[in-house]
Design a protein around this motif. Structure first.
Motif, PDB file in Angstrom:
ATOM      1  N   GLY A   1     -21.980 -18.590 -43.376  1.00 51.19           N
ATOM      2  CA  GLY A   1     -21.052 -19.359 -42.537  1.00 51.19           C
ATOM      3  C   GLY A   1     -20.195 -18.520 -41.836  1.00 51.19           C
ATOM      4  N   SER A   2     -19.052 -18.853 -41.516  1.00 52.19           N
ATOM      5  CA  SER A   2     -18.367 -18.033 -40.501  1.00 52.19           C
ATOM      6  C   SER A   2     -17.006 -17.716 -41.215  1.00 52.19           C
ATOM      7  CB  SER A   2     -17.966 -18.699 -39.217  1.00 52.19           C
ATOM      8  OG  SER A   2     -17.331 -20.115 -39.641  1.00 52.19           O
ATOM      9  N   GLN A   3     -16.186 -16.892 -40.560  1.00 50.17           N
ATOM     10  CA  GLN A   3     -14.881 -16.193 -40.965  1.00 50.17           C
ATOM     11  C   GLN A   3     -13.948 -17.418 -41.520  1.00 50.17           C
ATOM     12  OE1 GLN A   3     -12.324 -14.243 -38.267  1.00 50.17           O
ATOM     13  NE2 GLN A   3     -11.773 -12.832 -39.816  1.00 50.17           N
ATOM     14  N   THR A   4     -13.689 -17.089 -42.899  1.00 56.54           N
ATOM     15  CA  THR A   4     -12.709 -17.891 -43.730  1.00 56.54           C
ATOM     16  C   THR A   4     -11.186 -17.785 -43.178  1.00 56.54           C
ATOM     17  OG1 THR A   4     -12.447 -16.507 -45.493  1.00 56.54           O
ATOM     18  CG2 THR A   4     -14.334 -18.135 -45.481  1.00 56.54           C
ATOM     19  N   ALA A   5     -10.343 -18.621 -43.713  1.00 54.31           N
ATOM     20  CA  ALA A   5      -8.836 -18.537 -43.231  1.00 54.31           C
ATOM     21  C   ALA A   5      -8.330 -17.290 -43.493  1.00 54.31           C
ATOM     22  CB  ALA A   5      -8.237 -19.868 -43.718  1.00 54.31           C
ATOM     23  N   GLY A   6      -8.454 -16.449 -44.473  1.00 52.30           N
ATOM     24  CA  GLY A   6      -7.806 -15.353 -44.587  1.00 52.30           C
ATOM     25  C   GLY A   6      -6.590 -15.515 -45.086  1.00 52.30           C
ATOM     26  N   SER A   7      -6.277 -16.691 -46.024  1.00 57.99           N
ATOM     27  CA  SER A   7      -4.983 -16.680 -46.713  1.00 57.99           C
ATOM     28  C   SER A   7      -5.176 -17.096 -48.052  1.00 57.99           C
ATOM     29  CB  SER A   7      -4.027 -17.936 -45.883  1.00 57.99           C
ATOM     30  OG  SER A   7      -3.842 -17.292 -44.695  1.00 57.99           O
ATOM     31  N   ASP A   8      -5.110 -16.217 -48.925  1.00 59.23           N
ATOM     32  CA  ASP A   8      -5.579 -16.457 -50.117  1.00 59.23           C
ATOM     33  C   ASP A   8      -4.584 -15.787 -51.270  1.00 59.23           C
ATOM     34  OD1 ASP A   8      -7.236 -16.560 -52.457  1.00 59.23           O
ATOM     35  OD2 ASP A   8      -8.743 -15.392 -51.807  1.00 59.23           O
TER      36      ASP A   8
ATOM     37  N   GLN B   1      -6.601 -11.063 -47.027  1.00 59.36           N
ATOM     38  CA  GLN B   1      -5.662 -11.687 -46.170  1.00 59.36           C
ATOM     39  C   GLN B   1      -5.925 -11.160 -44.592  1.00 59.36           C
ATOM     40  OE1 GLN B   1      -3.422 -13.552 -47.090  1.00 59.36           O
ATOM     41  NE2 GLN B   1      -1.729 -13.884 -45.433  1.00 59.36           N
ATOM     42  N   ARG B   2      -6.017 -12.338 -44.002  1.00 53.80           N
ATOM     43  CA  ARG B   2      -6.321 -12.229 -42.553  1.00 53.80           C
ATOM     44  C   ARG B   2      -7.845 -11.697 -42.153  1.00 53.80           C
ATOM     45  NH1 ARG B   2      -1.976  -9.945 -38.563  1.00 53.80           N
ATOM     46  NH2 ARG B   2      -3.383 -11.393 -37.234  1.00 53.80           N
ATOM     47  N   VAL B   3      -8.436 -11.449 -42.941  1.00 51.48           N
ATOM     48  CA  VAL B   3      -9.965 -10.931 -43.083  1.00 51.48           C
ATOM     49  C   VAL B   3     -10.944 -11.952 -43.350  1.00 51.48           C
ATOM     50  CG1 VAL B   3     -11.500  -9.366 -43.984  1.00 51.48           C
ATOM     51  CG2 VAL B   3      -9.102  -8.454 -43.443  1.00 51.48           C
ATOM     52  N   GLY B   4     -10.375 -12.777 -44.417  1.00 55.97           N
ATOM     53  CA  GLY B   4     -11.391 -13.568 -45.047  1.00 55.97           C
ATOM     54  C   GLY B   4     -12.328 -13.081 -45.991  1.00 55.97           C
ATOM     55  N   ILE B   5     -13.146 -13.735 -46.644  1.00 57.89           N
ATOM     56  CA  ILE B   5     -13.941 -13.283 -47.780  1.00 57.89           C
ATOM     57  C   ILE B   5     -15.198 -12.746 -46.806  1.00 57.89           C
ATOM     58  CG2 ILE B   5     -12.972 -14.803 -49.428  1.00 57.89           C
ATOM     59  CD1 ILE B   5     -15.764 -16.448 -49.127  1.00 57.89           C
ATOM     60  N   LYS B   6     -16.253 -12.133 -48.070  1.00 55.93           N
ATOM     61  CA  LYS B   6     -17.195 -11.353 -47.642  1.00 55.93           C
ATOM     62  C   LYS B   6     -18.371 -12.599 -47.287  1.00 55.93           C
ATOM     63  CE  LYS B   6     -16.179  -7.321 -50.260  1.00 55.93           C
ATOM     64  NZ  LYS B   6     -16.660  -6.729 -51.592  1.00 55.93           N
ATOM     65  N   ILE B   7     -19.219 -12.376 -46.354  1.00 56.67           N
ATOM     66  CA  ILE B   7     -20.194 -13.165 -45.899  1.00 56.67           C
ATOM     67  C   ILE B   7     -21.475 -12.655 -45.866  1.00 56.67           C
ATOM     68  CG2 ILE B   7     -21.052 -14.976 -44.028  1.00 56.67           C
ATOM     69  CD1 ILE B   7     -18.080 -15.577 -43.373  1.00 56.67           C
ATOM     70  N   ASP B   8     -22.473 -12.948 -46.329  1.00 59.22           N
ATOM     71  CA  ASP B   8     -23.882 -12.595 -46.347  1.00 59.22           C
ATOM     72  C   ASP B   8     -24.472 -12.944 -45.048  1.00 59.22           C
ATOM     73  OD1 ASP B   8     -23.828 -11.408 -49.208  1.00 59.22           O
ATOM     74  OD2 ASP B   8     -23.318 -13.226 -49.700  1.00 59.22           O
ATOM     75  N   HIS B   9     -24.557 -14.081 -44.748  1.00 62.40           N
ATOM     76  CA  HIS B   9     -25.135 -14.759 -43.543  1.00 62.40           C
ATOM     77  C   HIS B   9     -24.269 -15.450 -42.489  1.00 62.40           C
ATOM     78  CE1 HIS B   9     -29.141 -13.820 -45.488  1.00 62.40           C
ATOM     79  NE2 HIS B   9     -28.547 -14.406 -46.470  1.00 62.40           N
ATOM     80  N   HIS B  10     -24.001 -14.947 -41.372  1.00 69.41           N
ATOM     81  CA  HIS B  10     -22.956 -15.448 -40.554  1.00 69.41           C
ATOM     82  C   HIS B  10     -23.783 -16.405 -39.477  1.00 69.41           C
ATOM     83  CE1 HIS B  10     -19.659 -12.443 -41.142  1.00 69.41           C
ATOM     84  NE2 HIS B  10     -20.622 -11.711 -41.718  1.00 69.41           N
ATOM     85  N   ILE B  11     -22.936 -17.595 -39.451  1.00 68.96           N
ATOM     86  CA  ILE B  11     -23.375 -18.576 -38.603  1.00 68.96           C
ATOM     87  C   ILE B  11     -22.467 -19.256 -38.191  1.00 68.96           C
ATOM     88  CG2 ILE B  11     -24.197 -20.126 -40.820  1.00 68.96           C
ATOM     89  CD1 ILE B  11     -25.873 -19.932 -37.047  1.00 68.96           C
ATOM     90  N   LYS B  12     -22.098 -19.752 -36.836  1.00 64.58           N
ATOM     91  CA  LYS B  12     -21.038 -20.654 -36.274  1.00 64.58           C
ATOM     92  C   LYS B  12     -21.289 -21.834 -35.617  1.00 64.58           C
ATOM     93  CE  LYS B  12     -18.307 -16.391 -35.050  1.00 64.58           C
ATOM     94  NZ  LYS B  12     -17.698 -15.962 -33.654  1.00 64.58           N
ATOM     95  N   LYS B  13     -20.370 -22.629 -35.803  1.00 63.08           N
ATOM     96  CA  LYS B  13     -20.835 -23.911 -35.110  1.00 63.08           C
ATOM     97  C   LYS B  13     -21.084 -23.925 -33.540  1.00 63.08           C
ATOM     98  CE  LYS B  13     -16.934 -25.125 -37.329  1.00 63.08           C
ATOM     99  NZ  LYS B  13     -15.605 -25.633 -37.810  1.00 63.08           N
ATOM    100  N   SER B  14     -21.327 -24.621 -32.760  1.00 67.81           N
ATOM    101  CA  SER B  14     -21.496 -24.740 -31.429  1.00 67.81           C
ATOM    102  C   SER B  14     -21.475 -25.983 -30.852  1.00 67.81           C
ATOM    103  CB  SER B  14     -22.942 -23.998 -30.909  1.00 67.81           C
ATOM    104  OG  SER B  14     -23.971 -25.148 -31.208  1.00 67.81           O
ATOM    105  N   VAL B  15     -20.832 -25.947 -29.537  1.00 62.99           N
ATOM    106  CA  VAL B  15     -20.819 -27.306 -28.983  1.00 62.99           C
ATOM    107  C   VAL B  15     -22.158 -27.879 -28.794  1.00 62.99           C
ATOM    108  CG1 VAL B  15     -20.345 -28.365 -26.632  1.00 62.99           C
ATOM    109  CG2 VAL B  15     -18.906 -26.516 -27.452  1.00 62.99           C
ATOM    110  N   LYS B  16     -23.231 -27.287 -28.522  1.00 64.19           N
ATOM    111  CA  LYS B  16     -24.390 -28.074 -28.495  1.00 64.19           C
ATOM    112  C   LYS B  16     -24.745 -28.780 -29.826  1.00 64.19           C
ATOM    113  CE  LYS B  16     -29.333 -27.140 -26.979  1.00 64.19           C
ATOM    114  NZ  LYS B  16     -29.907 -27.334 -27.989  1.00 64.19           N
ATOM    115  N   GLY B  17     -24.364 -28.092 -31.096  1.00 64.54           N
ATOM    116  CA  GLY B  17     -24.729 -28.579 -32.217  1.00 64.54           C
ATOM    117  C   GLY B  17     -23.930 -29.774 -32.543  1.00 64.54           C
TER     118      GLY B  17
END
Length: 573
Positions: free
Chosen positions: A502-509, A539-555
């Motif tokens: 997924g993509s960057q999390t909220a970073g507020s843990d 904090q502010r960083v978010g959790i570690k992600i193995d595979h990065h993918i973001k939402k898109s307008v087209k999606g």
């Protein structure tokens, strides 16, 4: 404001749940390590006496004495002392001011000299260089330093740590009689909050702006607020300076008079430079004028980006994705139930007038669906080898039936792009994890040594369980993954069969602390620090992600869940 404040309380209390009782070790300031990975340095050095500078240094002295001086030996209402003097300070000449500060310090008995004095090098949250300000004389500087070095580190009259480390405030009057309190009480609220953050906010050294500069900025804003709405908005702006997604304000004034309770029957996403409808909320209030994929250009003749930029002055997130998520609900809030929109659909602009509802009406309808889901099987079979489970509606009522559905599957996708109820975390972890695991360390402020941080190992989740889930686990995350969801994802990452997509999390843990401003205003902020076992921050960083993918307008326009689709693709590789 109530909409987000209420939502947060379904997500926040992460470290109040207990792991194995043998591992849920409470804080122990006598043995927990001093934490000094960063050191705060004030960037303020005022020269030349002026009213704002005198107020600034009085607030600092007042807060320093509140948390360091000996209140056991005297009877004094420290709030009343502030209220009685704060408006006199701007009119004092230089000598009067110096004598006043000296006399303020002398209210308290002189502390005995300790054999082992407190060492400022251990105190990562504070910088005592201000003791030597030109606003003070040598006597004042020496008195302040003597108090710091010889503080007896006994329990404070005003603050203590909970069992897990977050803050609890004592002997603090709420001043809730008037939603727009007098100037001296407004400044008291600023002084209280600023000093709490100054001495005890675990992430103070990760702030975007220097905290001393923030105090200088907000003294005139609190003093000169012209009406109740402006005052409550200034409190929201100050709270946003923590850059903490937990840091939200509960205020009826903001909710009803400033932003408004009326909203449209859809949710939006802000992707790149585009505001796009991503969800129609309820069938009941759907007039069919709008649909998922429509792009919003203007609201009531105001370009939406301009409105976003205005809101961004008083709302901040821990990182850019979470900041957008926080602001989006307020973009289309209104104080009445009519709204005009300019939208873009299939390349064509359209003007549309819509009727709004109080946001509680949507929640009422959504809760009807949610109440059914919370008792249902939520598992979806994506293919012979891949199963999907959204934890958003997983509760004690339906946890076991959903576990039964997935216990033997080869690949499980767990969707944490939403909240998770803390009362299921232990049982779900016991199923998903093969053994007890250390997955986090925490930091907390030692309230008996104001300005000092300590660290300790966190508790464990999971259990030694032969019947644990043995397949591959894929966890979906995005900016909606916050607090409990981030924390639980970290626990799952302790297993080698877990991958995060997924993509960057909220970073507020981290667990939360609540504070009351005068004027019937409540705010919360992160109360303890959460780190990976190797002390990498979240904090502010978010959790570690193995595979990065973001939402898109087209999606969104093609009604695709791109993160889920990418995860399925990864499994198939």
């Amino acid at each position: 404001m109530l909409r987000y404040f209420t939502l947060l309380f379904t997500l926040l209390f992460i470290t109040s749940c207990t792991g194995s009782s043998s591992q849920n070790i409470p804080i122990n300031p006598k043995t927990d390590s001093v934490f000094t990975s960063k050191k705060y340095i004030s960037e303020v050095n005022l020269t030349g006496f002026n009213a704002k500078g005198k107020t600034y240094y009085f607030i600092k002295v007042w807060g320093f004495l509140k948390y360091n001086a000996d209140f056991e030996s005297i009877e004094i209402d420290w709030d009343d002392y502030f209220i009685s003097n704060i408006n006199k300070i701007p009119n004092m000449d230089n000598n009067e001011y110096i004598n006043f500060i000296d006399n303020t310090i002398s209210i308290f008995p002189k502390l005995e000299i300790k054999a082992n004095k407190n060492d400022i090098k251990d105190y990562s949250l504070i910088d005592n260089n201000w003791f030597n300000s030109s606003y003070f004389n040598k006597t004042i500087s020496e008195k302040l330093n003597h108090i710091f070095e010889n503080r007896n580190n006994k329990n404070s009259k005003f603050i203590n740590n909970s069992r897990i480390g977050n803050l609890k405030f004592n002997n603090e009057k709420k001043y809730s009689e008037n939603e727009f309190p007098q100037q001296s009480i407004r400044l008291l609220g600023l002084a209280r909050y600023w000093n709490i953050i100054n001495y005890f906010f675990v992430y103070k050294n990760d702030l975007e702006e220097n905290w001393d500069k923030v105090l200088l900025e907000f003294i005139p804003k609190f003093a000169n607020s012209s009406d109740v709405s402006e005052y409550h908005l200034v409190v929201q702006e100050l709270s946003s300076k923590l850059y903490d997604c937990h840091s939200m304000v509960r205020s009826d004034i903001l909710d009803e008079k400033v932003f408004g309770r009326f909203t449209p029957n859809f949710r939006i996403e802000y992707i790149d430079t585009t505001f796009i409808i991503s969800k129609i909320r309820t069938e009941k209030y759907d007039d069919k004028q709008l649909k998922v994929g429509d792009i919003i250009l203007k609201m009531n003749n105001e370009p939406l980006k301009e409105r976003y930029d205005e809101l961004n002055k008083v709302f901040k997130g821990a990182n850019p994705p979470s900041e957008r998520r926080i602001i989006n609900p307020y973009l289309l809030s209104n104080t009445d139930n009519q709204m005009s929109l300019v939208i873009l659909r299939d390349g064509v602009q359209k003007n549309i007038d819509i009727e709004l509802q109080d946001y509680s009406n949507y929640r009422e309808e959504e809760s009807k669906t949610e109440s059914t889901l919370k008792k249902s099987v939520l598992v979806n079979k994506m293919s012979e080898d891949i199963y999907y489970l959204d934890v958003n509606h997983l509760t004690k009522s339906n946890l076991n039936i959903n576990i039964e559905e997935v216990k033997d599957v080869p690949n499980l996708i767990l969707d944490l792009r939403s909240g998770i109820y803390d009362n299921i975390m232990i049982n779900l972890a016991n199923f998903l994890l093969p053994k007890e695991s250390d997955f986090f360390n925490s930091t907390y402020s030692d309230v008996n040594c104001p300005g000092l941080l300590r660290s300790k190992k966190g508790y464990r989740l999971g259990q030694n369980n032969e019947s644990h889930f043995k397949g591959n686990l894929y966890v979906l995350v995005d900016e909606n993954t916050q607090s409990a969801s981030e924390f639980f994802t970290m626990a799952l990452q302790s297993s080698s069969n877990t991958k995060v997509v997924g993509s960057q999390t909220a970073g507020s843990d981290g667990n939360i602390t609540m504070f009351h401003f005068p004027g019937k205003i409540e705010t919360i902020f992160t109360g303890i620090g959460i780190y990976y076992p190797d002390m990498k921050p979240t904090q502010r960083v978010g959790i570690k992600i193995d595979h990065h993918i973001k939402k898109s307008v087209k999606g969104i326009q093609e009604n695709k869940d791109e993160v889920l689709e990418k995860c399925i693709e990864i499994i198939g590789i």
